[in-house]
Motif scaffolding. Structure first.
Motif, PDB file in Angstrom:
ATOM      1  N   ASP A 424       0.777  -1.235   0.000  1.00 35.17           N
ATOM      2  CA  ASP A 424       0.000   0.000   0.000  1.00 35.17           C
ATOM      3  C   ASP A 424       0.816   1.297   0.000  1.00 35.17           C
ATOM      4  OD1 ASP A 424       0.793  -0.653   2.579  1.00 35.17           O
ATOM      5  OD2 ASP A 424      -1.173  -0.368   3.493  1.00 35.17           O
ATOM      6  N   SER A 425       1.746   1.428   0.945  1.00 38.89           N
ATOM      7  CA  SER A 425       2.373   2.746   1.098  1.00 38.89           C
ATOM      8  C   SER A 425       3.703   2.602   1.800  1.00 38.89           C
ATOM      9  CB  SER A 425       1.465   3.643   1.941  1.00 38.89           C
ATOM     10  OG  SER A 425       1.233   3.024   3.196  1.00 38.89           O
ATOM     11  N   GLY A 426       4.566   3.590   1.636  1.00 35.94           N
ATOM     12  CA  GLY A 426       5.833   3.558   2.344  1.00 35.94           C
ATOM     13  C   GLY A 426       6.939   4.252   1.574  1.00 35.94           C
ATOM     14  N   TYR A 662      -3.255  -9.538   1.170  1.00 38.46           N
ATOM     15  CA  TYR A 662      -2.976  -8.894   2.455  1.00 38.46           C
ATOM     16  C   TYR A 662      -2.755  -7.419   2.156  1.00 38.46           C
ATOM     17  CZ  TYR A 662      -2.387 -13.366   4.871  1.00 38.46           C
ATOM     18  OH  TYR A 662      -2.594 -14.598   5.436  1.00 38.46           O
ATOM     19  N   PRO A 663      -3.809  -6.603   2.314  1.00 37.12           N
ATOM     20  CA  PRO A 663      -3.756  -5.258   1.748  1.00 37.12           C
ATOM     21  C   PRO A 663      -2.922  -4.232   2.519  1.00 37.12           C
ATOM     22  CG  PRO A 663      -5.839  -5.628   2.823  1.00 37.12           C
ATOM     23  CD  PRO A 663      -5.095  -6.916   2.905  1.00 37.12           C
ATOM     24  N   THR A 664      -2.291  -4.597   3.611  1.00 34.66           N
ATOM     25  CA  THR A 664      -1.410  -3.607   4.237  1.00 34.66           C
ATOM     26  C   THR A 664       0.017  -4.149   4.272  1.00 34.66           C
ATOM     27  OG1 THR A 664      -1.681  -4.372   6.516  1.00 34.66           O
ATOM     28  CG2 THR A 664      -3.265  -2.734   5.722  1.00 34.66           C
ATOM     29  N   GLU A 754      12.605   3.518  16.196  1.00 37.79           N
ATOM     30  CA  GLU A 754      12.122   4.790  15.658  1.00 37.79           C
ATOM     31  C   GLU A 754      10.984   4.469  14.691  1.00 37.79           C
ATOM     32  OE1 GLU A 754      15.242   7.789  14.826  1.00 37.79           O
ATOM     33  OE2 GLU A 754      14.224   8.077  12.900  1.00 37.79           O
ATOM     34  N   HIS A 755      10.105   5.451  14.502  1.00 36.83           N
ATOM     35  CA  HIS A 755       8.966   5.193  13.609  1.00 36.83           C
ATOM     36  C   HIS A 755       8.930   6.185  12.461  1.00 36.83           C
ATOM     37  CE1 HIS A 755       7.176   2.433  16.502  1.00 36.83           C
ATOM     38  NE2 HIS A 755       7.556   3.289  17.421  1.00 36.83           N
ATOM     39  N   THR A 756       8.410   5.737  11.350  1.00 37.39           N
ATOM     40  CA  THR A 756       8.076   6.634  10.265  1.00 37.39           C
ATOM     41  C   THR A 756       6.638   6.269   9.920  1.00 37.39           C
ATOM     42  OG1 THR A 756       8.512   7.117   7.945  1.00 37.39           O
ATOM     43  CG2 THR A 756       9.216   4.980   8.722  1.00 37.39           C
ATOM     44  N   SER A 757       5.895   7.178   9.325  1.00 31.33           N
ATOM     45  CA  SER A 757       4.492   6.843   9.124  1.00 31.33           C
ATOM     46  C   SER A 757       3.996   7.197   7.731  1.00 31.33           C
ATOM     47  CB  SER A 757       3.644   7.555  10.182  1.00 31.33           C
ATOM     48  OG  SER A 757       2.291   7.316   9.907  1.00 31.33           O
ATOM     49  N   HIS A 758       3.615   6.181   7.001  1.00 33.45           N
ATOM     50  CA  HIS A 758       2.955   6.355   5.708  1.00 33.45           C
ATOM     51  C   HIS A 758       1.613   5.650   5.812  1.00 33.45           C
ATOM     52  CE1 HIS A 758       7.186   7.007   4.726  1.00 33.45           C
ATOM     53  NE2 HIS A 758       6.734   7.787   3.776  1.00 33.45           N
ATOM     54  N   PRO A 759       0.563   6.409   6.183  1.00 31.25           N
ATOM     55  CA  PRO A 759      -0.737   5.763   6.401  1.00 31.25           C
ATOM     56  C   PRO A 759      -1.198   4.982   5.177  1.00 31.25           C
ATOM     57  CG  PRO A 759      -0.769   8.028   7.176  1.00 31.25           C
ATOM     58  CD  PRO A 759       0.529   7.850   6.448  1.00 31.25           C
ATOM     59  N   SER A 760      -1.892   3.902   5.430  1.00 34.54           N
ATOM     60  CA  SER A 760      -2.392   3.081   4.332  1.00 34.54           C
ATOM     61  C   SER A 760      -3.551   3.775   3.631  1.00 34.54           C
ATOM     62  CB  SER A 760      -2.883   1.733   4.868  1.00 34.54           C
ATOM     63  OG  SER A 760      -3.511   1.029   3.820  1.00 34.54           O
ATOM     64  N   PRO A 761      -3.501   3.852   2.305  1.00 31.77           N
ATOM     65  CA  PRO A 761      -4.659   4.417   1.592  1.00 31.77           C
ATOM     66  C   PRO A 761      -5.829   3.444   1.536  1.00 31.77           C
ATOM     67  CG  PRO A 761      -3.009   3.643   0.024  1.00 31.77           C
ATOM     68  CD  PRO A 761      -2.416   3.451   1.401  1.00 31.77           C
ATOM     69  N   PHE A 762      -5.600   2.220   1.955  1.00 28.74           N
ATOM     70  CA  PHE A 762      -6.646   1.201   1.808  1.00 28.74           C
ATOM     71  C   PHE A 762      -7.524   1.041   3.048  1.00 28.74           C
ATOM     72  CE2 PHE A 762      -3.403  -1.101  -1.074  1.00 28.74           C
ATOM     73  CZ  PHE A 762      -3.787  -0.339  -2.174  1.00 28.74           C
ATOM     74  N   THR A 763      -7.090   1.553   4.191  1.00 28.66           N
ATOM     75  CA  THR A 763      -7.844   1.264   5.423  1.00 28.66           C
ATOM     76  C   THR A 763      -8.523   2.518   5.961  1.00 28.66           C
ATOM     77  OG1 THR A 763      -5.974   1.681   6.921  1.00 28.66           O
ATOM     78  CG2 THR A 763      -6.140  -0.523   6.002  1.00 28.66           C
ATOM     79  N   LYS A 768      -1.918   0.145   9.552  1.00 27.13           N
ATOM     80  CA  LYS A 768      -1.548  -1.125   8.926  1.00 27.13           C
ATOM     81  C   LYS A 768      -1.371  -2.138  10.056  1.00 27.13           C
ATOM     82  CE  LYS A 768       1.654   1.485   6.001  1.00 27.13           C
ATOM     83  NZ  LYS A 768       2.856   1.427   5.172  1.00 27.13           N
ATOM     84  N   GLY A 769      -1.541  -3.382   9.752  1.00 26.59           N
ATOM     85  CA  GLY A 769      -1.415  -4.401  10.798  1.00 26.59           C
ATOM     86  C   GLY A 769       0.022  -4.529  11.278  1.00 26.59           C
ATOM     87  N   VAL A 770       0.181  -4.756  12.591  1.00 24.57           N
ATOM     88  CA  VAL A 770       1.543  -4.921  13.119  1.00 24.57           C
ATOM     89  C   VAL A 770       1.705  -6.102  14.062  1.00 24.57           C
ATOM     90  CG1 VAL A 770       2.394  -2.576  12.968  1.00 24.57           C
ATOM     91  CG2 VAL A 770       1.032  -3.233  14.955  1.00 24.57           C
TER      92      VAL A 770
END
Ligand code: FES
Ligand code: FES
Lengths: 816, 183
Positions: A424-426, A662-664, A754-763, A768-770
């Motif tokens: 999806d994204s990233g 698996y969409p995410t 550390e985190h980076t965030s690219h929200p899923s366009p599908f949900t 996204k599932g973790v």
């Protein structure tokens, strides 16, 4: 870098009017009862008059059962009941769960196929007595040669199931694109063999069940800690030969861990229920740890991979060829998902178009497999990253640079991989770069763990250090009917249309209580993930309430629709989507109720912050007042959040055909810094750097907690954990926690996250599932870091767990 | 079901024991083979004592026995005769979580929670011996307990937080007691 501290704590009950709870580290609702010893796990459930069950188990890996003499037990005054296979066959059915053509009963039928396989059950007043009675059951065996090695089993004349005529229960070769062409044209073809030892989740709480039978209704009430109780309930009600609505599976709010493994505890549910029916009294069974490790149907993947990568001189990956054998043990439980889920991340983070994927699923005289966090993706990621390291070496390109050249780029996302799944994204290259920066700043500098001088000096002392980064994708949110599709014949699949696809949404109910608080009902079970807290914080935002105004409870298997529940990292995505939906629905219902009450149009009222207001007036109704007005249960709503792939035509093709969707695509870039003592072979992880993207973080504290736990399990799989078997006798070698080693505080390094965030366009929420992260990505990362550390000696971590013993062996071989 | 209701076969040996459990004396007739963990769970109805392995590795059953931290699955109830047992249930006072429990909650140091009472009890004994432990000392001090969910990271933090909290409390008591001098 220091791990991001959980944001300023919000107690679930804090006054935080006007603020959003989503995205905050709201402290968990579940904690208090656990911390004070008030939690009720299945081990704590003991209804009045309850008896206890013990199991007589096979001591041989493979043996005909000549006779089961129960007379001594039955004659004993403390014995309440003995059940053998004859009793089962008289009144019940085999237990479904696996491939067609294998008829498995809850007790061994004529032949024992693994050490620990249940042969009889006995019931007595308590477990001490039940075990005494079990000792009185005498089983006569005629031993057979066991089949122990998965690779050998393919050709062996000794068959685990004679009727099947082969130990290969399933195999398939699937080609995408033009792999033959790619391999023929490429400048190089690099090959490697990689092995993954048998591991599992080993939750701290073992399986447990308390079964009660109601004669009047001819129905069962079964409390148990099974996972996915609304999905796998068929393995219980079909065995008992009753319709679904007469076999109620109820999972307590507190479950002591599962990680996938507890989907396969139906055998215990069945046996306890049968005993309860025979006796007309409640029967309890709690698996002890030895039973759990030895024969609890809860081991997971054990694989040998032979892989090939086709590359060009410039470092372009052209084609991938994956072949593996998975040793499933005595019965093919949940086989299809396990071997095919890796198709959802077939090429990991790399752009490769031409791929072959082939497997043999074999049966041996070992405990049957179940699911475990990652469900077969972890070995795939490991083997693929090992191959990439080997290829980099052969091409004489820096392994990090080699990876970077082949990564899917941000402008290609959403990106369709050859097997049809879509990431999806990233920003994978960006994440690699950031990790490089982090390592430069913190460790590749003076005083750092990777300060070249220190590394050199340690090497002279016999300690080899290294680290290797890679981008590892976590496929999230399974949900459509691909298991069934996979078992459907090719012609039917060809003719299937999009409308034939069965979706698996997530169900949530909510109602307003008389005091104006809201009660929500989950259709899913939990085992420590904090689902109640998550739903409360999201619903609070939807309804303008405080999380403490929301109570969350669970539906049992009869009440709940047959949905999918807690698996494949679905919950953050599915429950958050369902919370938003049910919140919207409830606001509407309340507004309508108020409008009717005032006798005005729906448009003349609006919902705000826990009240409905009538525009242009000061009139308003609180939730408590609305509940009072509601005499037709109009404040009870339910909502099904559709699986995210459903709404996106991009997935139509994969959904209609036979591949997993698996969409995410959450992902991690890990850089564990490892040090190998070449004298002893001991591998120590000195520090574990990780950069992760799970889209919107709904509750950062819980997200990090999931990752920490997953990484610890990944470390165990990489270095310590393994269900070994004696190759001659088939006796399991890890039946206590002294033999099956779990990571303790002594093995776990500090994790720097550390985190980076690219929200899923599908949900719905961008989450996204973790839930499987860490376990999916840490073993590969640790193995590659070992490869880096031992590069000067030409040794790689080609078999996990890379125990000290194995490492020493490899090092010795390299010296020769 | 309690052992008392158990229809014992003739001749099964039993013995009467008295144990002080969380400050209360409990007297029972038990089989000598009854494990202390089962005694606490079934006879004393203390669910906080969890059983994860019954062979002394996981630490879920950790309790304090006359001040020593022990794994209750490795002892028989008869061995606790005339001794004092403390379990996690004895920590919270008047519904107020003990600072260690509070710290575990604040730092998200529990997920499924099955290991938690054991960790809380082990932390208590660690902090009694060493009120301000370094990271390595925490790792050493908790190495007898297994957690399968948290990866220990938040448990380390919880121990740090609890140590701070407890030393603040002691400080408060001290300055409170020496009020005049402190002012
Ligand atoms: S139950 Fe006592 S140490 Fe595991
Ligand atoms: S929280 Fe699950 S075992 Fe520790």
């Amino acid at each position: 870098m220091s791990e991001s501290e959980p944001q300023t704590g919000h107690e679930a009950g804090d006054e935080l009017e006007g603020r959003s709870f989503t995205g905050q580290s709201v402290r968990r609702f579940e904690d208090r009862r656990i911390l004070t010893g008030e939690a009720e796990y299945i081990h704590d459930v003991t209804p009045p008059g309850c008896l206890e069950m013990a199991i007589v188990r096979s001591v041989h890996a493979h043996a005909n059962i000549v006779d089961v003499d129960t007379s001594a037990a039955e004659d004993h005054p403390d014995c309440e009941l003995v059940l053998t296979i004859e009793d089962l066959q008289e009144s019940y059915n085999p237990q479904p769960c696996g491939l067609e053509g294998y008829e498995e009963w809850s007790l061994a039928d004529g032949k024992a196929r693994f050490v620990g396989e249940p042969i009889a059950v006995v019931v007595a007043a308590d477990r001490y007595l039940a075990e005494d009675m079990a000792d009185l059951v005498n089983v006569e065996y005629e031993t057979l040669d066991p089949v122990v090695d998965g690779m050998d089993a393919r050709e062996s004349d000794t068959l685990v199931h004679e009727d099947a005529g082969t130990n290969v229960a399933d195999n398939e070769r699937i080609a995408f694109g033009d792999p033959d062409g790619a391999f023929a044209d490429a400048d190089h073809v690099v090959e490697g063999t990689y092995e993954w030892g048998r591991v599992s989740g080993v939750p701290l709480e073992t399986a447990g069940v308390v079964a009660q039978y109601d004669e009047d209704g001819d129905s069962f009430h079964i409390d148990c800690n099974i996972q996915l109780h609304t999905l796998v309930d068929d393995t219980v009600y079909e065995t008992l030969g009753r319709p679904a609505d007469r076999v109620e599976l109820n999972v307590p709010a507190d479950v002591g861990g599962s990680f996938g493994t507890k989907i396969a505890i139906h055998r215990y549910c069945n046996l306890a229920a049968m005993a309860a029916e025979q006796l007309g009294r409640p029967v309890k069974f709690v698996e002890d740890r030895i039973e759990n490790l030895q024969g609890g149907d809860m081991h997971c993947s054990e694989r040998t991979y032979e892989m090939r990568l086709a590359c060009d001189d410039d470092g372009t990956m052209r084609g991938l060829d994956v072949w593996f054998v998975d040793d499933f043990g005595a019965w093919p439980h949940y086989p299809v998902n396990q071997v095919l889920k890796p198709l959802s991340v077939l090429t990991n983070s790399y752009a490769i178009d031409d791929v072959v994927y082939e497997y043999d699923l074999v049966l041996t005289n070992k405990t049957a497999q179940t699911a475990y966090r990652g469900f077969g993706v972890d070995p795939h990621q490991y083997a693929l990253e090992m191959l990439v390291d080997d290829a980099a070496r052969e091409l004489d390109i820096d392994p990090t640079e080699f990876r970077r050249r082949n990564l899917v780029t941000p402008d290609q996302l959403p990106y369709r991989i050859p097997s049809g799944n879509i990431y999806d994204s990233g920003d994978y290259p960006g994440a690699m770069d950031r990790m490089d920066e982090i390592l430069d700043e913190n460790e590749r500098c003076e005083g750092g763990l990777l300060d070249p001088e220190t590394v050199e000096q340690r090497r002279e002392e016999g300690f080899y250090r290294g680290t290797q980064t890679a981008v590892l994708i976590e496929p999230g949110v399974s949900g459509s009917d691909w298991t069934d599709r996979q078992r459907t014949d090719d012609e039917t699949i060809q003719n299937r249309s999009r409308e034939d696809v069965a979706e698996l949404p997530e169900h949530l109910r909510a109602e307003v209580k008389p005091d104006g608080t809201v009660l929500a009902w989950l259709a899913t079970d939990s085992s420590g993930q904090g689902h109640q807290t998550l739903v409360a914080q999201l619903l609070a935002d939807e309804l303008g309430l405080l999380p403490s105004d929301i109570e969350v409870d669970y539906l049992d298997s009869v009440e709940a629709p047959t949905e999918y529940g807690s698996a494949a990292s679905r919950m953050a995505v599915m429950l958050s989507g369902a919370s938003v939906g049910v919140g919207r629905q409830l606001r509407d219902a309340l507004a309508e109720l108020a409008a009717d009450h005032w006798g005005v149009d729906r448009e003349a009222v609006s919902y705000r912050d826990g009240r409905v207001e009538r525009s242009g007036t000061d009139d308003s109704l609180s939730l408590a007042e609305l509940a009072e007005l509601d005499d037709e249960a109009r404040t009870h709503v339910s909502y099904d959040y559709e699986h995210p792939a459903t709404g996106f035509p991009e997935f139509d093709d994969a959904l209609t055909h036979k591949y997993p969707v698996y969409p995410t695509a959450a992902y991690a870039v890990n850089a564990p810094i490892v040090e190998v003592d070449v004298e002893t072979g001991e591998v120590e992880v000195l520090k574990f750097y990780t950069l992760r993207d799970c889209g919107t973080m709904l509750n950062p504290m819980i997200v990090e907690g999931q990752a920490h736990g997953g990484i610890a399990q990944g470390l165990g799989a990489a270095l310590m954990e393994e269900f070994g078997y004696d190759q001659g006798s088939g006796q399991p070698q890890a039946i206590t926690m002294f033999d099956y080693l779990l990571p303790s505080t002594k093995n776990m390094p500090d994790i720097e996250m550390e985190h980076t965030s690219h929200p899923s366009p599908f949900t719905e929420t961008g989450a996204k599932g973790v839930g499987e992260g860490g376990m999916i990505d840490a073993p590969a990362a640790i193995a590659c870091s070992i490869n880096d550390a031992l590069e000067p000696l030409g040794v790689t971590a080609d078999k996990l767990p890379f125990t000290a013993h194995r490492a020493r062996k490899r090092l010795r071989e390299a010296e020769e | 079901m309690s052992i008392e209701d158990t229809p014992h076969a003739e001749g099964r040996p039993t013995r009467e024991i008295s144990v002080t459990v969380n400050g209360e004396e409990v007297t029972r007739e038990v089989e000598p083979r009854l494990k202390l963990s089962d005694f606490l769970r079934n006879e004393c109805d203390l669910r906080g004592v969890r059983v994860g392995c019954e062979h002394g590795v996981c630490g879920a059953c950790t309790v304090s026995l006359d001040g020593d931290t022990v794994k209750s699955c490795l002892l028989y109830a008869v061995q606790a005769e005339d001794l004092a047992v403390e379990t996690v249930e004895g920590l919270a006072e008047d519904g107020q979580l003990h600072p260690i429990q509070e710290a575990f909650h604040e730092e998200h140091a529990l997920q499924c929670g099955f290991c938690t009472s054991g960790f809380v009890m082990a932390t208590k004994s660690l902090l009694e011996e060493n009120p301000d432990p370094e990271r390595d000392e925490i790792k050493e001090g908790l190495a007898d307990n297994i957690c399968r969910c948290t990866g220990y990271q938040n448990i380390y933090r919880a121990v740090d937080r609890a140590a701070d909290k407890l030393s603040d409390d002691i400080e408060a008591v001290r300055t409170g007691a020496d009020g005049e001098e402190g002012a």
